[in-house]
Design a protein around this motif. Structure first.
Motif, PDB file in Angstrom:
ATOM      1  N   LEU A  55      81.513  16.224 -65.767  1.00 43.23           N
ATOM      2  CA  LEU A  55      82.271  15.620 -66.861  1.00 43.23           C
ATOM      3  C   LEU A  55      82.623  14.175 -66.521  1.00 43.23           C
ATOM      4  N   ASN A  56      82.713  13.330 -67.550  1.00 43.77           N
ATOM      5  CA  ASN A  56      83.270  11.989 -67.347  1.00 43.77           C
ATOM      6  C   ASN A  56      84.768  12.030 -67.625  1.00 43.77           C
ATOM      7  N   ASP A  57      85.439  10.892 -67.560  1.00 42.38           N
ATOM      8  CA  ASP A  57      86.891  10.861 -67.749  1.00 42.38           C
ATOM      9  C   ASP A  57      87.288  11.382 -69.127  1.00 42.38           C
ATOM     10  N   GLU A  58      86.513  11.002 -70.141  1.00 44.47           N
ATOM     11  CA  GLU A  58      86.808  11.479 -71.493  1.00 44.47           C
ATOM     12  C   GLU A  58      86.642  12.992 -71.570  1.00 44.47           C
ATOM     13  N   GLY A  59      85.587  13.493 -70.930  1.00 45.59           N
ATOM     14  CA  GLY A  59      85.343  14.928 -70.924  1.00 45.59           C
ATOM     15  C   GLY A  59      86.454  15.714 -70.256  1.00 45.59           C
ATOM     16  N   ARG A  60      87.047  15.149 -69.207  1.00 48.86           N
ATOM     17  CA  ARG A  60      88.159  15.824 -68.535  1.00 48.86           C
ATOM     18  C   ARG A  60      89.402  15.858 -69.424  1.00 48.86           C
ATOM     19  N   LYS A  61      89.628  14.789 -70.171  1.00 45.41           N
ATOM     20  CA  LYS A  61      90.745  14.794 -71.126  1.00 45.41           C
ATOM     21  C   LYS A  61      90.512  15.844 -72.212  1.00 45.41           C
ATOM     22  N   GLN A  62      89.277  15.929 -72.694  1.00 47.91           N
ATOM     23  CA  GLN A  62      88.942  16.933 -73.700  1.00 47.91           C
ATOM     24  C   GLN A  62      89.154  18.339 -73.154  1.00 47.91           C
ATOM     25  N   ALA A  63      88.739  18.544 -71.888  1.00 54.84           N
ATOM     26  CA  ALA A  63      88.885  19.862 -71.274  1.00 54.84           C
ATOM     27  C   ALA A  63      90.353  20.259 -71.176  1.00 54.84           C
TER      28      ALA A  63
END
Length: 245
Positions: A55-63
């Protein structure tokens, strides 16, 4: 979108604003199928397939956002995930917010193997690997992608069998499955073989299925990303049959 007639102990709002009942019954398993968070390859339009991208940083926020949503919903009893990092990382965030449940890895929940196209930018793939690109765009569901890639039929058989197997072990329960765009498209096709196209599958979208032991499938919620209202998500993101999730 059908709302179903089962009794319900909570409601969710679909992406089109429709209120959809998500019931709980001893006759079926309720499976919350979630696409993983965003990766840099998603953002770049790069084909992932079985490539193991984080995951990228945005993906971690989404998670985290989808994990908080799952924590607010009752009775999550198990979490399953594709063994690829982008799905497993998303599932681990959900597990943290859901009483620390163990995430069960299942390789049958992996994205479609895209053969020679894996790692290529979609817009450039036609020039780099024309045969594989032609196979990707083929309307033939039995067409395999050169370089060890799967056909759509092979993906369909693998992931729908996996979801039914998981459901049979959790009748009367609500569980979470974290997987990929192409897989979710296949699950949609299994539940609605004569329905409308699944459309775009958004990162960390929530899709609720009910599966009975008699192998009857129903969709109760589709591509709901209401938990991302304050987070943002890749509006141009792609995932599924013609690309990679």
């Amino acid at each position: 979108m059908a709302t179903g007639s089962e009794s319900s102990d909570f409601q969710q709002s679909g992406s089109d604003g429709e209120i959809i009942e998500a019931g709980k019954s001893n006759n079926f398993a309720e499976i919350v199928v979630i696409r993983h968070g965003e990766t840099e390859w998603n953002a770049d339009g790069r084909l992932q397939g079985h490539m193991d991208v984080e995951l990228n940083d945005e993906g971690r926020k989404q998670a985290i956002a989808v994990a908080q949503r799952m924590a607010s919903e009752p009775n999550i009893s198990a979490i399953y995930s594709s063994d690829l990092k982008r799905a497993f990382e998303t599932a681990q965030e959900i597990a943290k917010f859901c009483r620390g449940l163990e995430v069960v890895k299942d390789p049958d929940l992996r994205e479609r193997h895209l053969g020679d196209l894996q790692g290529l930018v979609l817009q450039e793939a036609g020039k780099s690997c024309p045969k594989a690109y032609k196979a990707l765009l083929s309307n033939r569901r039995d067409k395999e992608i050169p370089g060890g890639g799967e056909s759509l039929d092979q993906l369909y058989e693998r992931c729908t069998s996996a979801l039914q197997r998981i459901a049979n072990n959790h009748i009367g329960e609500r569980i979470v499955v974290v997987t990929h765009g192409g897989v979710i498209r296949s699950l949609h096709r299994r539940a609605r073989p004569h329905g409308q196209s699944a459309g775009r599958i958004t990162n960390t979208s929530v899709n609720v299925f009910q599966l009975s032991k008699e192998e009857k499938w129903t969709i109760k919620i589709w591509n709901d990303v209401s938990h991302l209202n304050q987070t943002g998500y890749l509006k141009s993101g792609f995932g599924g049959d013609k690309s990679s999730g």
